[in-house]
Every structure is written in structure tokens, then in C-alpha cells.
Design an enzyme around this catalytic site. Structure first.
Site, PDB file in Angstrom:
ATOM      1  N   ASN A  62       3.454   3.398  -1.650  1.00 47.49           N
ATOM      2  CA  ASN A  62       2.558   2.519  -2.408  1.00 47.49           C
ATOM      3  C   ASN A  62       3.300   1.265  -2.853  1.00 47.49           C
ATOM      4  O   ASN A  62       4.490   1.297  -3.142  1.00 47.49           O
ATOM      5  CB  ASN A  62       1.883   3.251  -3.572  1.00 47.49           C
ATOM      6  CG  ASN A  62       2.830   3.865  -4.579  1.00 47.49           C
ATOM      7  OD1 ASN A  62       3.845   4.460  -4.223  1.00 47.49           O
ATOM      8  ND2 ASN A  62       2.495   3.736  -5.849  1.00 47.49           N
ATOM      9  N   GLU A  64       2.629  -1.765  -5.502  1.00 47.22           N
ATOM     10  CA  GLU A  64       1.809  -2.295  -6.585  1.00 47.22           C
ATOM     11  C   GLU A  64       1.991  -3.802  -6.732  1.00 47.22           C
ATOM     12  O   GLU A  64       2.887  -4.402  -6.136  1.00 47.22           O
ATOM     13  CB  GLU A  64       2.158  -1.602  -7.899  1.00 47.22           C
ATOM     14  CG  GLU A  64       1.771  -0.139  -7.912  1.00 47.22           C
ATOM     15  CD  GLU A  64       2.092   0.542  -9.224  1.00 47.22           C
ATOM     16  OE1 GLU A  64       1.654   1.684  -9.382  1.00 47.22           O
ATOM     17  OE2 GLU A  64       2.787  -0.025 -10.091  1.00 47.22           O
ATOM     18  N   GLU A  75      -0.991   5.591   1.885  1.00 45.23           N
ATOM     19  CA  GLU A  75      -1.733   5.966   3.088  1.00 45.23           C
ATOM     20  C   GLU A  75      -2.192   4.732   3.870  1.00 45.23           C
ATOM     21  O   GLU A  75      -2.094   4.686   5.101  1.00 45.23           O
ATOM     22  CB  GLU A  75      -2.963   6.814   2.715  1.00 45.23           C
ATOM     23  CG  GLU A  75      -2.622   8.122   2.031  1.00 45.23           C
ATOM     24  CD  GLU A  75      -2.551   8.034   0.502  1.00 45.23           C
ATOM     25  OE1 GLU A  75      -2.768   9.068  -0.150  1.00 45.23           O
ATOM     26  OE2 GLU A  75      -2.279   6.942  -0.042  1.00 45.23           O
ATOM     27  N   CYS A 112      -7.017   8.681  -2.524  1.00 43.29           N
ATOM     28  CA  CYS A 112      -8.108   8.072  -3.292  1.00 43.29           C
ATOM     29  C   CYS A 112      -9.300   7.791  -2.375  1.00 43.29           C
ATOM     30  O   CYS A 112      -9.215   7.949  -1.158  1.00 43.29           O
ATOM     31  CB  CYS A 112      -7.625   6.788  -3.969  1.00 43.29           C
ATOM     32  SG  CYS A 112      -7.429   5.384  -2.838  1.00 43.29           S
TER      33      CYS A 112
END
Length: 161
Positions: A62, A64, A75, A112
Site C-alpha cells: 500500500n 498512502e 492489491e 476492500c
């Protein structure tokens, strides 16, 4: 009126040690890739590693951003990298793990909603299911035979035809 039920089966292992050796290795790689995450705001690092059907490996973590909607999940980083470097090559298996400074990483987390949609469309586009291995740094591990199982009643490209 009629009621319908959606359900699916998945495998639950007590720990990484119960997985077949190749799946153990892939999940351990995902655990290691969490260290590449850029997560200074949430301190929630996610790593994903995929084995493609051609045997190649692709990883993502990830990323950010201070403007929170701009961040990318592990993902989707992985899917973008795989699609760019190995266009049209299906993913056989993707392992996803996480760690956090504020909570224990002792159970699986699931992608998510945006990632579920992206995984479903990737599967549809390449015509091949993506097996998911979900686990924290310790504890139980889930193995799901197809990422699309996580998104019942999906909005797909068929609705746009």
C-alpha cells in the site's frame, strides 16, 4: 417474493504451517513485502505477492498519500504492476498480509471493496480465477479459490454492453 442466499466455501488453516509449502512461501513473501509499504498516516502496512501462471512473481504494497483518496492499496498496486509488466498473463495465486503499529496482526483481513471490484474485473479480463491466501503475521489463514467470491452480485463489464 422469493429469498435467495449467497454463500461460498473457503479453507481455514490454523496457521501458515498447515499450508502446502508453496503457499507458505508465498504468504511469507507477502508478510515480508509489508515492510515496503508507505503508510505514515494509518501505520497499517499491507503487502501482496502474486504468482502468475507463467511462474513469474509480482509484489505490491500500500502507498498512502496526505490526500487520502489518492492512496493505493497493495492489491491494486500489484494488479497494475502485473498488468504492465506481464499483460494478459493470469495470476494463479495472490497472498495478502498486513502489520500495524497499533493492533495485532493475528487474523486474516480481506481486500476492500475497490480492490474486490478490481480483482473481479482482472479475473474476468484474463479469464482465470485468482486464488487468494489471506493471513496476518500469525494466526489463522484463509484460502479462497477465486477473488470474485468476495464480490457477489458484482457490477461487471456485461452491464455496459
Amino acid at each position: 417474493m422469493k429469498e435467495a442466499i449467497f454463500e461460498f466455501k473457503y479453507k481455514v488453516y490454523n496457521s501458515i504451517n498447515e499450508l502446502p509449502q508453496e503457499q507458505q512461501w508465498l504468504l511469507q513473501e507477502a508478510r515480508d513485502v509489508t515492510g515496503q509499504a508507505y503508510a505514515p498516516y494509518s501505520n497499517f502496512q499491507v503487502g501482496a505477492v502474486a504468482k502468475l501462471v507463467n511462474g513469474e512473481l509480482v509484489a505490491g504494497s500500500n502507498q498512502e498519500n496526505a490526500s487520502f483518496p489518492v492512496g493505493l492499496c497493495a492489491e491494486r498496486v500489484l494488479l497494475a504492476a502485473a498488468s504492465s509488466v506481464f499483460p494478459k498473463i493470469p495470476i494463479e495465486t495472490m497472498a495478502i498480509s498486513y502489520k500495524s503499529d497499533s493492533q495485532k496482526s493475528d487474523h486474516p483481513i480481506s481486500p476492500c471493496g475497490i480492490c474486490r471490484q478490481s480483482l473481479q474485473e482482472f479475473e474476468s479480463r484474463v479469464g482465470h480465477p485468482v486464488q487468494l491466501i489471506l493471513g496476518g503475521m500469525e494466526g489463522p489463514v484463509y484460502v479462497i479459490d477465486s477473488a470474485s467470491r468476495l464480490l457477489p452480485l458484482a457490477f461487471t463489464s456485461e452491464e455496459l454492453k
